[in-house]
Design a protein around this motif. Structure first.
Motif, PDB file in Angstrom:
ATOM      1  N   THR A  65       0.848  -1.186   0.000  1.00 45.20           N
ATOM      2  CA  THR A  65       0.000   0.000   0.000  1.00 45.20           C
ATOM      3  C   THR A  65       0.881   1.232   0.000  1.00 45.20           C
ATOM      4  N   LEU A  66       0.282   2.358  -0.307  1.00 47.19           N
ATOM      5  CA  LEU A  66       1.051   3.593  -0.386  1.00 47.19           C
ATOM      6  C   LEU A  66       1.543   4.039   0.977  1.00 47.19           C
ATOM      7  N   VAL A  67       2.742   4.593   0.972  1.00 41.24           N
ATOM      8  CA  VAL A  67       3.260   5.285   2.139  1.00 41.24           C
ATOM      9  C   VAL A  67       2.957   6.757   1.918  1.00 41.24           C
ATOM     10  N   TYR A  68       2.186   7.340   2.833  1.00 40.08           N
ATOM     11  CA  TYR A  68       1.751   8.715   2.610  1.00 40.08           C
ATOM     12  C   TYR A  68       2.816   9.705   3.072  1.00 40.08           C
ATOM     13  N   GLU A  69       3.827   9.803   2.229  1.00 35.29           N
ATOM     14  CA  GLU A  69       4.879  10.795   2.389  1.00 35.29           C
ATOM     15  C   GLU A  69       5.565  10.945   1.038  1.00 35.29           C
ATOM     16  N   TRP A  70       6.328  12.000   0.891  1.00 32.97           N
ATOM     17  CA  TRP A  70       6.993  12.230  -0.383  1.00 32.97           C
ATOM     18  C   TRP A  70       8.091  11.198  -0.597  1.00 32.97           C
ATOM     19  N   PRO A  71       8.230  10.683  -1.831  1.00 29.21           N
ATOM     20  CA  PRO A  71       9.407   9.853  -2.106  1.00 29.21           C
ATOM     21  C   PRO A  71      10.660  10.709  -1.980  1.00 29.21           C
ATOM     22  N   SER A  72      11.773  10.072  -1.731  1.00 31.64           N
ATOM     23  CA  SER A  72      13.014  10.809  -1.558  1.00 31.64           C
ATOM     24  C   SER A  72      13.408  11.521  -2.857  1.00 31.64           C
ATOM     25  N   ARG A  73      14.305  12.491  -2.732  1.00 29.88           N
ATOM     26  CA  ARG A  73      14.803  13.194  -3.922  1.00 29.88           C
ATOM     27  C   ARG A  73      15.476  12.224  -4.881  1.00 29.88           C
ATOM     28  N   VAL A  74      16.190  11.243  -4.321  1.00 27.51           N
ATOM     29  CA  VAL A  74      16.863  10.249  -5.164  1.00 27.51           C
ATOM     30  C   VAL A  74      15.831   9.444  -5.946  1.00 27.51           C
ATOM     31  N   GLN A  75      14.784   9.016  -5.287  1.00 24.16           N
ATOM     32  CA  GLN A  75      13.735   8.256  -5.977  1.00 24.16           C
ATOM     33  C   GLN A  75      13.092   9.094  -7.075  1.00 24.16           C
ATOM     34  N   ARG A  76      12.788  10.331  -6.762  1.00 23.96           N
ATOM     35  CA  ARG A  76      12.155  11.197  -7.768  1.00 23.96           C
ATOM     36  C   ARG A  76      13.069  11.405  -8.972  1.00 23.96           C
ATOM     37  N   ARG A  77      14.364  11.495  -8.718  1.00 19.49           N
ATOM     38  CA  ARG A  77      15.297  11.690  -9.827  1.00 19.49           C
ATOM     39  C   ARG A  77      15.451  10.408 -10.639  1.00 19.49           C
ATOM     40  N   ILE A  78      15.606   9.268  -9.965  1.00 17.27           N
ATOM     41  CA  ILE A  78      15.787   8.002 -10.677  1.00 17.27           C
ATOM     42  C   ILE A  78      14.574   7.667 -11.532  1.00 17.27           C
ATOM     43  N   TYR A  79      13.388   7.872 -10.972  1.00 17.64           N
ATOM     44  CA  TYR A  79      12.158   7.481 -11.677  1.00 17.64           C
ATOM     45  C   TYR A  79      11.561   8.621 -12.505  1.00 17.64           C
ATOM     46  N   ASP A  80      12.208   9.769 -12.487  1.00 20.72           N
ATOM     47  CA  ASP A  80      11.769  10.908 -13.286  1.00 20.72           C
ATOM     48  C   ASP A  80      10.325  11.296 -12.943  1.00 20.72           C
ATOM     49  N   VAL A  81      10.105  11.516 -11.641  1.00 17.28           N
ATOM     50  CA  VAL A  81       8.777  11.926 -11.166  1.00 17.28           C
ATOM     51  C   VAL A  81       8.937  13.228 -10.372  1.00 17.28           C
ATOM     52  N   PRO A  82       8.942  14.382 -11.050  1.00 15.67           N
ATOM     53  CA  PRO A  82       9.137  15.667 -10.382  1.00 15.67           C
ATOM     54  C   PRO A  82       7.842  16.201  -9.766  1.00 15.67           C
ATOM     55  N   ILE A  83       7.498  15.707  -8.598  1.00 21.78           N
ATOM     56  CA  ILE A  83       6.245  16.118  -7.948  1.00 21.78           C
ATOM     57  C   ILE A  83       6.262  17.635  -7.732  1.00 21.78           C
ATOM     58  N   PRO A  84       5.207  18.337  -8.154  1.00 20.54           N
ATOM     59  CA  PRO A  84       5.211  19.800  -8.033  1.00 20.54           C
ATOM     60  C   PRO A  84       5.137  20.272  -6.585  1.00 20.54           C
ATOM     61  N   ASP A  85       5.727  21.425  -6.322  1.00 20.01           N
ATOM     62  CA  ASP A  85       5.623  22.049  -5.003  1.00 20.01           C
ATOM     63  C   ASP A  85       4.153  22.348  -4.692  1.00 20.01           C
ATOM     64  N   GLY A  86       3.800  22.235  -3.430  1.00 23.47           N
ATOM     65  CA  GLY A  86       2.436  22.523  -3.013  1.00 23.47           C
ATOM     66  C   GLY A  86       1.469  21.366  -3.187  1.00 23.47           C
ATOM     67  N   SER A  87       1.976  20.224  -3.668  1.00 25.51           N
ATOM     68  CA  SER A  87       1.098  19.055  -3.835  1.00 25.51           C
ATOM     69  C   SER A  87       0.672  18.519  -2.470  1.00 25.51           C
ATOM     70  N   THR A  88      -0.501  17.929  -2.428  1.00 22.24           N
ATOM     71  CA  THR A  88      -1.027  17.355  -1.186  1.00 22.24           C
ATOM     72  C   THR A  88      -1.418  15.894  -1.421  1.00 22.24           C
ATOM     73  N   TYR A  89      -1.722  15.206  -0.312  1.00 26.02           N
ATOM     74  CA  TYR A  89      -2.103  13.784  -0.378  1.00 26.02           C
ATOM     75  C   TYR A  89      -1.064  12.983  -1.180  1.00 26.02           C
ATOM     76  N   VAL A  90       0.205  13.286  -0.938  1.00 25.93           N
ATOM     77  CA  VAL A  90       1.285  12.605  -1.665  1.00 25.93           C
ATOM     78  C   VAL A  90       1.519  11.230  -1.039  1.00 25.93           C
ATOM     79  N   GLY A  91       1.545  10.225  -1.885  1.00 28.42           N
ATOM     80  CA  GLY A  91       1.842   8.868  -1.428  1.00 28.42           C
ATOM     81  C   GLY A  91       2.673   8.149  -2.467  1.00 28.42           C
TER      82      GLY A  91
END
Length: 208
Positions: free
Chosen positions: A83-109
């Protein structure tokens, strides 16, 4: 004064002690009970060793059983942790998977899976229409690149998390991007039922 046999008074016929005196000196000493048998120290050592040989394996069995039970519970928890972990993925994860979550996003999992063949990152978040445009542009596409009525995340991926992306009562739009062969494939599906606050679903897959 001599006795009848010519000896001194108080002596017997042979000149020895009288019969009464000899009787007292020949008495057997009083009975003394023997001491309790002495247990050699070696027997105590043997007894202690026997107790330890019995007690230690029993203790190990109890401990092993507890650890096995805990291990089974850990495995059960791990199996149900898809199941989802309701927190932001790490910067490393976002960079590796190319998922640049925008600032101000909510309900991040997020949720990540790894295998020898591929690794996958599942992400969801709510954002504004403007930030959705920024997110898509960073991936090399745009809001116009979303195909209305299209769900780009396969059902088998959605089922891993429990996403219901087939609800006909909701409005969907989607696009799949891969900026280069060396970069991950990013499938994006957006719930635009509420245009002022779109909900974004992302499945990014990378292969070694």
């Amino acid at each position: 004064m001599s006795g009848p046999m010519g000896g001194p008074m108080g002596e017997g016929p042979t000149g020895g002690l009288s019969g009464a005196t000899a009787s007292r000196e020949q008495r057997v000493p009083a009975y003394v009970p023997p001491h309790p048998p002495h247990i050699p120290r070696r027997r105590w050592v043997v007894a202690i060793v026997v107790v330890l040989l019995i007690a230690i394996p029993a203790g190990y069995l109890v401990l092993s059983g507890a650890q096995s039970r805990d291990s089974g519970q850990d495995k059960q928890r791990a199996a149900s942790a898809r199941t989802l972990v309701y927190e932001w993925p790490s910067r490393v994860q976002r960079r590796i998977y190319d998922v640049p979550i925008p600032d101000g996003s909510t309900y991040v999992g997020h949720y990540e899976t790894n295998s020898w063949e591929r690794s996958t990152l599942y992400v969801q978040f709510r954002t504004s229409p403007e930030q959705l445009g920024v997110f898509l542009e960073e991936l090399g596409t745009s809001r116009a690149g979303l195909s209305d009525g299209t769900v780009t995340i396969p059902r088998e991926h959605a089922d891993v998390i429990g996403w219901d992306l087939a609800d006909p009562s909701r409005s969907w739009a989607g696009v799949t991007v891969q900026q280069s062969p060396a970069e991950p494939e990013v499938a994006i599906t957006v719930d635009v039922t509420k245009p002022e606050r779109p909900r974004v679903y992302v499945v990014s897959t990378t292969e070694p």
